[in-house]
Design a protein around this motif. Structure first.
Motif, PDB file in Angstrom:
ATOM      1  N   PRO A  51       0.835  -1.209   0.000  1.00 26.19           N
ATOM      2  CA  PRO A  51       0.000   0.000   0.000  1.00 26.19           C
ATOM      3  C   PRO A  51       0.868   1.256   0.000  1.00 26.19           C
ATOM      4  CG  PRO A  51      -0.903  -1.611   1.508  1.00 26.19           C
ATOM      5  CD  PRO A  51       0.429  -2.145   1.062  1.00 26.19           C
ATOM      6  N   GLY A  52       0.693   2.079  -1.016  1.00 19.66           N
ATOM      7  CA  GLY A  52       1.451   3.325  -1.092  1.00 19.66           C
ATOM      8  C   GLY A  52       2.845   3.194  -1.668  1.00 19.66           C
ATOM      9  N   ALA A  53       3.170   2.042  -2.273  1.00 20.28           N
ATOM     10  CA  ALA A  53       4.518   1.852  -2.838  1.00 20.28           C
ATOM     11  C   ALA A  53       4.454   0.998  -4.102  1.00 20.28           C
ATOM     12  CB  ALA A  53       5.439   1.195  -1.815  1.00 20.28           C
ATOM     13  N   VAL A  54       5.031   1.518  -5.190  1.00 16.52           N
ATOM     14  CA  VAL A  54       5.090   0.767  -6.447  1.00 16.52           C
ATOM     15  C   VAL A  54       6.480   0.907  -7.059  1.00 16.52           C
ATOM     16  CG1 VAL A  54       2.640   1.042  -6.982  1.00 16.52           C
ATOM     17  CG2 VAL A  54       4.279   2.723  -7.846  1.00 16.52           C
ATOM     18  N   LEU A  55       6.842  -0.092  -7.844  1.00 11.73           N
ATOM     19  CA  LEU A  55       8.083  -0.046  -8.612  1.00 11.73           C
ATOM     20  C   LEU A  55       7.693   0.330 -10.034  1.00 11.73           C
ATOM     21  CD1 LEU A  55      11.153  -0.635  -8.575  1.00 11.73           C
ATOM     22  CD2 LEU A  55      10.597  -2.961  -9.322  1.00 11.73           C
ATOM     23  N   HIS A  56       8.346   1.332 -10.582  1.00  9.54           N
ATOM     24  CA  HIS A  56       8.003   1.826 -11.919  1.00  9.54           C
ATOM     25  C   HIS A  56       9.129   1.502 -12.893  1.00  9.54           C
ATOM     26  CE1 HIS A  56       7.813   4.976 -15.100  1.00  9.54           C
ATOM     27  NE2 HIS A  56       6.531   4.697 -15.041  1.00  9.54           N
ATOM     28  N   HIS A  57       8.749   0.988 -14.070  1.00  8.37           N
ATOM     29  CA  HIS A  57       9.735   0.652 -15.104  1.00  8.37           C
ATOM     30  C   HIS A  57       9.499   1.499 -16.347  1.00  8.37           C
ATOM     31  CE1 HIS A  57      10.752  -1.525 -18.886  1.00  8.37           C
ATOM     32  NE2 HIS A  57      11.908  -1.690 -18.263  1.00  8.37           N
ATOM     33  N   SER A  58      10.574   2.031 -16.888  1.00  8.52           N
ATOM     34  CA  SER A  58      10.505   2.757 -18.154  1.00  8.52           C
ATOM     35  C   SER A  58      11.676   2.306 -19.022  1.00  8.52           C
ATOM     36  CB  SER A  58      10.557   4.275 -17.925  1.00  8.52           C
ATOM     37  OG  SER A  58      11.764   4.645 -17.274  1.00  8.52           O
ATOM     38  N   ARG A  59      11.525   2.502 -20.315  1.00  6.77           N
ATOM     39  CA  ARG A  59      12.535   2.008 -21.254  1.00  6.77           C
ATOM     40  C   ARG A  59      12.799   3.065 -22.318  1.00  6.77           C
ATOM     41  NH1 ARG A  59      11.945  -0.570 -26.198  1.00  6.77           N
ATOM     42  NH2 ARG A  59      13.550  -2.091 -26.790  1.00  6.77           N
ATOM     43  N   GLU A  60      14.052   3.234 -22.648  1.00  8.37           N
ATOM     44  CA  GLU A  60      14.418   4.155 -23.722  1.00  8.37           C
ATOM     45  C   GLU A  60      15.614   3.586 -24.470  1.00  8.37           C
ATOM     46  OE1 GLU A  60      15.542   7.874 -22.035  1.00  8.37           O
ATOM     47  OE2 GLU A  60      17.157   7.030 -20.798  1.00  8.37           O
ATOM     48  N   GLU A  61      15.846   4.094 -25.670  1.00 14.46           N
ATOM     49  CA  GLU A  61      16.979   3.618 -26.460  1.00 14.46           C
ATOM     50  C   GLU A  61      18.003   4.726 -26.618  1.00 14.46           C
ATOM     51  OE1 GLU A  61      15.540   2.123 -30.154  1.00 14.46           O
ATOM     52  OE2 GLU A  61      14.546   0.380 -29.258  1.00 14.46           O
ATOM     53  N   ASP A  62      19.281   4.342 -26.593  1.00 12.35           N
ATOM     54  CA  ASP A  62      20.318   5.344 -26.784  1.00 12.35           C
ATOM     55  C   ASP A  62      20.492   5.615 -28.271  1.00 12.35           C
ATOM     56  OD1 ASP A  62      21.778   3.257 -27.864  1.00 12.35           O
ATOM     57  OD2 ASP A  62      23.059   2.995 -26.114  1.00 12.35           O
ATOM     58  N   GLU A  63      21.471   6.427 -28.618  1.00 13.87           N
ATOM     59  CA  GLU A  63      21.666   6.812 -30.015  1.00 13.87           C
ATOM     60  C   GLU A  63      21.991   5.633 -30.922  1.00 13.87           C
ATOM     61  OE1 GLU A  63      25.171   9.259 -30.511  1.00 13.87           O
ATOM     62  OE2 GLU A  63      25.971   8.543 -28.597  1.00 13.87           O
ATOM     63  N   TYR A  64      22.404   4.513 -30.337  1.00 14.62           N
ATOM     64  CA  TYR A  64      22.732   3.331 -31.133  1.00 14.62           C
ATOM     65  C   TYR A  64      21.592   2.305 -31.150  1.00 14.62           C
ATOM     66  CZ  TYR A  64      27.336   5.394 -30.454  1.00 14.62           C
ATOM     67  OH  TYR A  64      28.391   6.263 -30.415  1.00 14.62           O
ATOM     68  N   GLY A  65      20.478   2.674 -30.544  1.00 15.86           N
ATOM     69  CA  GLY A  65      19.337   1.770 -30.522  1.00 15.86           C
ATOM     70  C   GLY A  65      19.400   0.722 -29.428  1.00 15.86           C
ATOM     71  N   VAL A  66      20.342   0.879 -28.499  1.00 12.76           N
ATOM     72  CA  VAL A  66      20.469  -0.078 -27.389  1.00 12.76           C
ATOM     73  C   VAL A  66      19.483   0.319 -26.287  1.00 12.76           C
ATOM     74  CG1 VAL A  66      21.996  -1.037 -25.629  1.00 12.76           C
ATOM     75  CG2 VAL A  66      22.905  -0.451 -27.898  1.00 12.76           C
ATOM     76  N   PRO A  67      18.604  -0.584 -25.876  1.00 12.24           N
ATOM     77  CA  PRO A  67      17.612  -0.248 -24.851  1.00 12.24           C
ATOM     78  C   PRO A  67      18.219  -0.042 -23.468  1.00 12.24           C
ATOM     79  CG  PRO A  67      17.514  -2.583 -25.347  1.00 12.24           C
ATOM     80  CD  PRO A  67      18.446  -1.976 -26.349  1.00 12.24           C
ATOM     81  N   LYS A  68      17.733   0.965 -22.769  1.00 11.36           N
ATOM     82  CA  LYS A  68      18.142   1.244 -21.403  1.00 11.36           C
ATOM     83  C   LYS A  68      16.912   1.107 -20.511  1.00 11.36           C
ATOM     84  CE  LYS A  68      22.357   2.447 -22.562  1.00 11.36           C
ATOM     85  NZ  LYS A  68      23.540   1.639 -22.179  1.00 11.36           N
ATOM     86  N   HIS A  69      17.011   0.293 -19.489  1.00 15.77           N
ATOM     87  CA  HIS A  69      15.873   0.050 -18.600  1.00 15.77           C
ATOM     88  C   HIS A  69      16.084   0.794 -17.281  1.00 15.77           C
ATOM     89  CE1 HIS A  69      14.139  -3.170 -21.101  1.00 15.77           C
ATOM     90  NE2 HIS A  69      15.395  -3.403 -21.423  1.00 15.77           N
ATOM     91  N   HIS A  70      15.035   1.472 -16.843  1.00  7.81           N
ATOM     92  CA  HIS A  70      15.117   2.242 -15.608  1.00  7.81           C
ATOM     93  C   HIS A  70      14.027   1.780 -14.635  1.00  7.81           C
ATOM     94  CE1 HIS A  70      17.884   4.970 -17.650  1.00  7.81           C
ATOM     95  NE2 HIS A  70      17.019   5.034 -18.642  1.00  7.81           N
ATOM     96  N   TYR A  71      14.421   1.455 -13.428  1.00 13.80           N
ATOM     97  CA  TYR A  71      13.481   1.064 -12.378  1.00 13.80           C
ATOM     98  C   TYR A  71      13.594   2.080 -11.242  1.00 13.80           C
ATOM     99  CZ  TYR A  71      13.084  -3.467 -14.690  1.00 13.80           C
ATOM    100  OH  TYR A  71      12.850  -4.462 -15.617  1.00 13.80           O
ATOM    101  N   VAL A  72      12.447   2.639 -10.842  1.00 14.58           N
ATOM    102  CA  VAL A  72      12.442   3.593  -9.733  1.00 14.58           C
ATOM    103  C   VAL A  72      11.333   3.231  -8.755  1.00 14.58           C
ATOM    104  CG1 VAL A  72      13.400   5.494 -11.096  1.00 14.58           C
ATOM    105  CG2 VAL A  72      10.922   5.217 -10.938  1.00 14.58           C
ATOM    106  N   LEU A  73      11.580   3.518  -7.488  1.00 15.75           N
ATOM    107  CA  LEU A  73      10.599   3.264  -6.441  1.00 15.75           C
ATOM    108  C   LEU A  73       9.810   4.545  -6.196  1.00 15.75           C
ATOM    109  CD1 LEU A  73       9.534   1.318  -4.234  1.00 15.75           C
ATOM    110  CD2 LEU A  73      11.287   2.259  -2.723  1.00 15.75           C
ATOM    111  N   LEU A  74       8.476   4.432  -6.202  1.00  8.33           N
ATOM    112  CA  LEU A  74       7.601   5.573  -5.943  1.00  8.33           C
ATOM    113  C   LEU A  74       6.752   5.262  -4.716  1.00  8.33           C
ATOM    114  CD1 LEU A  74       6.351   6.287  -9.586  1.00  8.33           C
ATOM    115  CD2 LEU A  74       8.046   7.601  -8.319  1.00  8.33           C
ATOM    116  N   THR A  75       6.685   6.215  -3.802  1.00  4.89           N
ATOM    117  CA  THR A  75       5.869   6.035  -2.605  1.00  4.89           C
ATOM    118  C   THR A  75       4.942   7.222  -2.430  1.00  4.89           C
ATOM    119  OG1 THR A  75       7.494   7.087  -1.135  1.00  4.89           O
ATOM    120  CG2 THR A  75       7.686   4.706  -1.469  1.00  4.89           C
TER     121      THR A  75
END
Length: 212
Positions: A150-174
């Motif tokens: 309750p009141g806490a989730v893990l958030h995932h987002s994804r982006e690609e660098d200039e070479y098309g390599v995916p970068k994954h980001h995980y952050v904690l939100l409360t």
């Protein structure tokens, strides 16, 4: 469940998602505005409130999604939502653009959830918890959230660098603190939740029973 009932139920669950996210955003914005750090620069109040609104929306949406899982499972189905013609893999062929958008939107959300789960080994080598796609809630933006408590989730987002390599980001939100906390190891999540549990216990112990 017949086709008409499926459509009505799907519409109601989507409406519930929207209302929940708006409520979470409003709650987060109010919390961020009301409890902003006293030393915070005036120019940062708006960004801080916006971050709080985003955190509130994601937390509320994740909690609501957990409650709606049984309904979504009944909707998700063994039989196609629109029976007529089917494609090579059994998926219903959309009759109009709205149906097509609905199918693509659902596929995009599922894809986002699976991507988040598949890349989770970066922070959870055991693959025992965060790698379960069923626990992730995907969104059409490509992001996904994992309901932790309750009141806490893990958030995932994804982006690609200039070479098309995916970068994954995980952050904690409360709900208490709208500032995203970058997560690189599942141990960080454990430490944060343990600290929250400790503070909750301390607050409960500090309550003096009424003698009236």
């Amino acid at each position: 469940m017949n086709t008409f009932a499926r459509r009505i139920t799907a519409a109601l669950t989507e409406a519930a998602d929207t209302v929940t996210m708006l409520t979470g955003a409003a709650t987060g914005a109010w919390t961020g505005y009301t409890y902003a750090p006293s030393g915070l620069d005036a120019a940062l109040h708006l960004p801080y409130t916006g971050a709080a609104a985003l955190a509130g929306a994601l937390v509320f949406a994740a909690a609501a999604d957990l409650a709606l899982i049984p309904i979504r499972r009944r909707l998700a189905p063994s039989a196609p939502l629109y029976p007529p013609a089917t494609g090579a893999r059994g998926a219903a062929v959309p009759g109009d653009l709205d149906e097509a958008l609905g199918q693509i939107g659902a596929a995009t959300e599922t894809d986002a959830a699976h991507r988040a789960a598949q890349a989770a080994y970066r922070i959870d080598l055991s693959k025992s918890l965060l790698s379960s796609a069923d626990r992730w809630r995907g969104y059409t933006t490509g992001d996904a959230t994992f309901y932790l408590a309750p009141g806490a989730v893990l958030h995932h987002s994804r982006e690609e660098d200039e070479y098309g390599v995916p970068k994954h980001h995980y952050v904690l939100l409360t709900a208490e603190d709208p500032t995203p906390v970058p997560i690189t190891n599942i141990q960080q999540i454990h430490e944060d939740l343990a600290l929250r549990a400790s503070k909750t216990a301390e607050a409960a112990d500090a309550v003096v029973p009424s003698t009236v």
